[in-house]
Design a protein around this motif. Sequence first.
Motif, short mmCIF file in Angstrom:
data_model
loop_
_atom_site.label_atom_id
_atom_site.label_comp_id
_atom_site.label_asym_id
_atom_site.label_seq_id
_atom_site.Cartn_x
_atom_site.Cartn_y
_atom_site.Cartn_z
N LEU A 19 19.24 40.20 28.33
CA LEU A 19 20.21 40.62 29.34
C LEU A 19 19.62 40.44 30.73
O LEU A 19 20.25 39.88 31.63
CB LEU A 19 20.60 42.07 29.09
CG LEU A 19 21.89 42.61 29.69
CD1 LEU A 19 22.28 43.90 29.01
CD2 LEU A 19 21.77 42.83 31.18
N ALA A 20 18.38 40.91 30.91
CA ALA A 20 17.74 40.83 32.21
C ALA A 20 17.51 39.37 32.62
O ALA A 20 17.77 38.98 33.76
CB ALA A 20 16.41 41.58 32.19
N ARG A 21 17.03 38.55 31.69
CA ARG A 21 16.78 37.15 32.02
C ARG A 21 18.07 36.40 32.32
O ARG A 21 18.10 35.50 33.17
CB ARG A 21 16.03 36.46 30.87
CG ARG A 21 14.56 36.89 30.78
CD ARG A 21 13.79 36.07 29.76
NE ARG A 21 14.20 36.40 28.41
CZ ARG A 21 14.45 35.49 27.47
NH1 ARG A 21 14.39 34.20 27.75
NH2 ARG A 21 14.79 35.87 26.25
N GLY A 22 19.16 36.79 31.64
CA GLY A 22 20.45 36.15 31.88
C GLY A 22 21.01 36.45 33.26
O GLY A 22 21.82 35.68 33.79
N LEU A 23 20.59 37.54 33.86
CA LEU A 23 21.04 37.88 35.22
C LEU A 23 20.25 37.15 36.30
O LEU A 23 20.58 37.25 37.48
CB LEU A 23 20.90 39.40 35.44
CG LEU A 23 21.84 40.28 34.62
CD1 LEU A 23 21.50 41.75 34.83
CD2 LEU A 23 23.29 40.03 34.98
N VAL A 29 9.30 39.84 35.87
CA VAL A 29 9.39 40.93 34.90
C VAL A 29 8.29 40.80 33.85
O VAL A 29 8.15 39.75 33.21
CB VAL A 29 10.77 40.94 34.22
CG1 VAL A 29 10.86 42.05 33.18
CG2 VAL A 29 11.87 41.08 35.26
N ASP A 30 7.54 41.88 33.68
CA ASP A 30 6.53 41.93 32.62
C ASP A 30 7.04 42.69 31.40
O ASP A 30 6.66 42.38 30.27
CB ASP A 30 5.25 42.61 33.13
CG ASP A 30 4.56 41.80 34.22
OD1 ASP A 30 4.69 40.56 34.19
OD2 ASP A 30 3.90 42.40 35.08
N VAL A 49 21.25 51.74 31.91
CA VAL A 49 20.29 51.54 32.99
C VAL A 49 19.08 50.83 32.40
O VAL A 49 18.42 51.34 31.50
CB VAL A 49 19.86 52.87 33.64
CG1 VAL A 49 18.84 52.60 34.75
CG2 VAL A 49 21.07 53.60 34.21
N LEU A 50 18.82 49.63 32.88
CA LEU A 50 17.73 48.79 32.39
C LEU A 50 16.53 48.95 33.30
O LEU A 50 16.65 48.81 34.52
CB LEU A 50 18.19 47.33 32.37
CG LEU A 50 17.35 46.30 31.62
CD1 LEU A 50 17.34 46.62 30.12
CD2 LEU A 50 17.94 44.91 31.85
N GLU A 51 15.38 49.28 32.73
CA GLU A 51 14.16 49.45 33.51
C GLU A 51 13.30 48.20 33.42
O GLU A 51 12.96 47.74 32.32
CB GLU A 51 13.37 50.66 32.99
CG GLU A 51 12.10 50.91 33.78
CD GLU A 51 11.31 52.10 33.25
OE1 GLU A 51 11.24 53.12 33.96
OE2 GLU A 51 10.80 52.01 32.11
N GLY A 56 3.15 45.66 38.95
CA GLY A 56 2.90 47.03 39.38
C GLY A 56 4.11 47.74 39.94
O GLY A 56 4.00 48.87 40.42
N GLU A 57 5.28 47.11 39.92
CA GLU A 57 6.51 47.72 40.44
C GLU A 57 7.44 48.14 39.30
O GLU A 57 7.38 47.59 38.19
CB GLU A 57 7.27 46.73 41.33
CG GLU A 57 6.59 46.40 42.64
CD GLU A 57 7.49 45.53 43.50
OE1 GLU A 57 8.58 46.02 43.89
OE2 GLU A 57 7.12 44.38 43.78
#
Length: 316
Positions: A19-23, A29-30, A49-51, A56-57
């Motif tokens: 989902l995150a990569r598709g956005l 992102v690690d 809510v995706l964390e 380091g962030e």
Amino acid sequence: MGQYDIALRHIALRCGDELARGLTLAFAVDSVSWVETQLTALERRIDRVLELRGGGERRLVQLEFIVAPGNDLALRMFEYAVLLVLSLRAAVDPGRGDGAIPPVESVAVLLSGRAAPWPLEGQFRTNWPESERFCGQRFRIEAVYQRKVAELMARPGVFWLVFTPLAVDATEGSIRQVVEEIRRREPRDEQRAELYAVMQVLAELAPWGHTWHKEIRMRVQELDQQSILASETLREVFEQGIEKGVEQGIEKGRKQGIEEMLRGVLARRLRRELSAVEQAAVANRASTLGDPQAAAAVFELDTEALLAWLLGPDAE
């Protein structure tokens, strides 16, 4: 949202990284995980809510799956974002001295709605309109029902493939192609079965006038018997031939979803819990709306007109 919300929440939990990569977020992102966020005092829950963590962030993606976006889409997204920030603030331990709230990217995933193209970004402005400054919230708009099948298939993993029955150019041939692609990308039988089930649920939205429900079932029967054998639910649907019962269940779920949406819209407009009389009126009126597209016209009404439609003399 009803069954659509439940199905998407479930499958999204398995596919957070995809989902995150598709956005295509501009953030290295690690790791990816989910945050459960709820303000129990207000009895409101944000969809997901995706964390994200990297370099380091820590950053968050607020996701809202929306069936029938109305004129209040920007206000709804702003409201959800405020609720999220309030919940994050409540979770901060002042004794640690790091009371920082991570930055939040808000995304509205639209499953149906108007035919006119949506912009890539929406906004809710809170300061005076003539001001050169902008104060408020900006959010991303992912109108998946206006995407083409190829666009959704180009995204990584399997998560975004469940939206292909909603695509503007979906055809029987492309449904076959998607089923084949899910078989290729997801080797686990039970997980594929879940993806097909979500596709069938979403197909009922029919934003372009065709459900593709039967085509999905036929292609899965033809191409992926392993997933049917791995899923008790799919075995009942595909092997026992209870199509009429399935359709009745879908119809019941659709009406429940519309009723939930009407109840939520009215409670938000009135800024209070609904009375027993109002809840009964909502249940009665929901039964007169055939699908989310018909309900969308109702959500466009202002508060006074909505109350008149729900509680007026012809509501019985």
